[in-house]
Write an enzyme that holds these catalytic residues in place. Structure first.
Site, short mmCIF file in Angstrom:
data_model
loop_
_atom_site.label_atom_id
_atom_site.label_comp_id
_atom_site.label_asym_id
_atom_site.label_seq_id
_atom_site.Cartn_x
_atom_site.Cartn_y
_atom_site.Cartn_z
N SER A 147 0.84 -1.20 0.00
CA SER A 147 0.00 0.00 0.00
C SER A 147 0.87 1.24 0.00
O SER A 147 1.67 1.46 0.92
CB SER A 147 -0.90 0.02 1.23
OG SER A 147 -1.55 1.27 1.34
N HIS B 132 -0.98 -1.07 -4.29
CA HIS B 132 -2.31 -0.80 -3.75
C HIS B 132 -2.45 0.70 -3.48
O HIS B 132 -1.65 1.29 -2.75
CB HIS B 132 -2.51 -1.58 -2.45
CG HIS B 132 -3.90 -1.54 -1.92
ND1 HIS B 132 -4.90 -2.35 -2.41
CD2 HIS B 132 -4.46 -0.79 -0.94
CE1 HIS B 132 -6.03 -2.11 -1.74
NE2 HIS B 132 -5.79 -1.16 -0.85
N ASP C 85 -4.88 3.56 -2.04
CA ASP C 85 -6.04 3.84 -1.20
C ASP C 85 -6.59 5.23 -1.53
O ASP C 85 -5.99 6.25 -1.16
CB ASP C 85 -5.65 3.78 0.28
CG ASP C 85 -5.38 2.36 0.75
OD1 ASP C 85 -6.28 1.52 0.60
OD2 ASP C 85 -4.27 2.10 1.24
N MET D 189 -9.23 7.90 -0.77
CA MET D 189 -10.17 8.29 0.28
C MET D 189 -10.66 9.71 0.02
O MET D 189 -9.87 10.58 -0.34
CB MET D 189 -9.50 8.22 1.65
CG MET D 189 -8.87 6.89 1.99
SD MET D 189 -8.21 6.90 3.69
CE MET D 189 -7.14 5.46 3.64
N HIS E 86 -8.25 1.00 -4.48
CA HIS E 86 -9.25 0.73 -3.45
C HIS E 86 -9.98 2.04 -3.16
O HIS E 86 -9.43 2.93 -2.51
CB HIS E 86 -8.56 0.18 -2.21
CG HIS E 86 -9.45 -0.06 -1.05
ND1 HIS E 86 -8.97 -0.32 0.22
CD2 HIS E 86 -10.81 -0.09 -0.93
CE1 HIS E 86 -9.98 -0.49 1.05
NE2 HIS E 86 -11.11 -0.34 0.38
N MET F 69 -12.33 4.18 -1.34
CA MET F 69 -13.12 4.41 -0.12
C MET F 69 -13.81 5.76 -0.29
O MET F 69 -13.44 6.77 0.32
CB MET F 69 -12.19 4.37 1.10
CG MET F 69 -11.71 2.98 1.43
SD MET F 69 -10.42 2.92 2.70
CE MET F 69 -8.95 2.94 1.66
N MET G 60 -11.83 -6.22 4.66
CA MET G 60 -11.05 -5.38 5.57
C MET G 60 -10.79 -6.15 6.87
O MET G 60 -11.71 -6.74 7.45
CB MET G 60 -11.79 -4.08 5.88
CG MET G 60 -12.05 -3.18 4.68
SD MET G 60 -10.54 -2.64 3.83
CE MET G 60 -9.67 -1.77 5.15
N GLY H 180 -10.23 3.40 6.38
CA GLY H 180 -10.07 4.83 6.51
C GLY H 180 -8.75 5.33 7.05
O GLY H 180 -8.40 6.48 6.84
N GLY I 72 -4.47 4.13 7.90
CA GLY I 72 -3.39 3.17 7.92
C GLY I 72 -2.85 2.99 9.33
O GLY I 72 -3.12 3.79 10.22
N ASP J 257 -6.94 -6.60 3.76
CA ASP J 257 -6.33 -5.27 3.88
C ASP J 257 -6.47 -4.79 5.31
O ASP J 257 -7.58 -4.63 5.81
CB ASP J 257 -7.02 -4.31 2.92
CG ASP J 257 -6.42 -2.91 2.94
OD1 ASP J 257 -5.44 -2.68 3.67
OD2 ASP J 257 -6.95 -2.04 2.22
N GLY J 258 -5.31 -4.56 5.96
CA GLY J 258 -5.33 -4.00 7.30
C GLY J 258 -4.48 -4.78 8.27
O GLY J 258 -4.81 -5.91 8.63
N GLY J 259 -3.34 -4.21 8.67
CA GLY J 259 -2.50 -4.85 9.66
C GLY J 259 -1.79 -6.10 9.17
O GLY J 259 -1.38 -6.93 9.98
N GLY K 193 1.30 -2.47 4.14
CA GLY K 193 1.81 -1.11 4.09
C GLY K 193 3.19 -0.98 4.70
O GLY K 193 4.20 -1.11 4.03
#
Length: 223
Positions: free
Chosen positions: A8, A32, A34, A36, A65, A67, A136, A141, A143, A174-176, A196
């Site tokens: 990301s 990736h 993001d 937003m 992605h 959002m 997710m 929303g 990082g 996606d996430g952590g 990320g």
């Protein structure tokens, strides 16, 4: 099964974004992005002009992605620009399958994103309209959030549904995602991973990507 690592760029140095994307060429599968809009999520990042600039600067496929609110209006533009995969949120769309058709018609793969608090069940029947299901593993929303293991239940549910229906769809998380969590996600059935700081926080980005891929493969083989 092949595995996709998609760093990301939200974790990259924005002052040198094109160079940051080029630094993962030859190692990562996708970059990736993001997007937003400060409406659907309380943050503001990139838009279509930045995506167009990156498309001109790299050969790496862009995994966008979105959002954002009103993906029916905006998502096809990212496909028309040349994004490889355009994912939008189920929560932002009245007719996700119709948006997916427009994205595909504009030349991109279509992805459906499911946020932390959204159940997967209402969307299982429309998965054939999509190429990617993005689940997710944090709240969309921001990082840098901590991975939520309980959300892998959705990944397991999706993998069972995809296997039972013989669907051709990637399950992306996606996430952590990092060295400690990618194996859990792979065991649950994910085959595409957004990472990320686990990539951009390392001096050797190529080695970080390779290590994440090896961890995913090892975990999947032990499943």
């Amino acid at each position: 099964m092949s595995y996709v690592i998609a760093p990301s760029i939200l974790s990259a140095d924005f002052a040198h974004l094109a160079d940051e994307v080029r630094s993962i060429e030859g190692a990562a599968d996708w970059a990736h992005v993001d997007v937003m809009d400060n409406h659907f999520v309380p943050n503001l990042t990139f838009g279509l002009p930045v995506v167009k600039s990156l498309l001109a600067a790299t050969s790496l496929p862009l995994d966008c992605h979105l959002m954002i609110e009103d993906p029916a209006r905006w998502a096809p533009g990212y496909a028309e620009a040349g994004a490889y995969n355009v994912t939008f949120h189920a929560e932002a769309s009245r007719d996700p399958a119709a948006v997916a058709r427009d994205i595909r018609a504009a030349g991109s793969l279509a992805g459906l994103a499911i946020d932390r608090d959204t159940p997967l069940e209402p969307y299982l029947e429309i998965l054939p309209a999509f190429d990617t299901l993005l689940i997710m593993t944090i709240k969309a929303g921001f990082g840098g959030q901590a991975f939520i293991p309980e959300l892998l239940d959705k990944v397991r549910q999706a993998r069972k549904h995809v296997a039972a229906g013989h669907l051709s769809i990637r399950i992306e998380v996606d996430g952590g995602i990092n060295a400690d969590t990618i194996g859990l996600a792979a065991e649950a059935g994910a085959d595409a991973f957004v990472a990320g700081t686990a990539v951009y926080g390392e001096a050797d980005r190529a080695a970080a990507v390779a290590s994440l891929r090896d961890l995913a493969l090892a975990a999947a083989q032990s499943r």
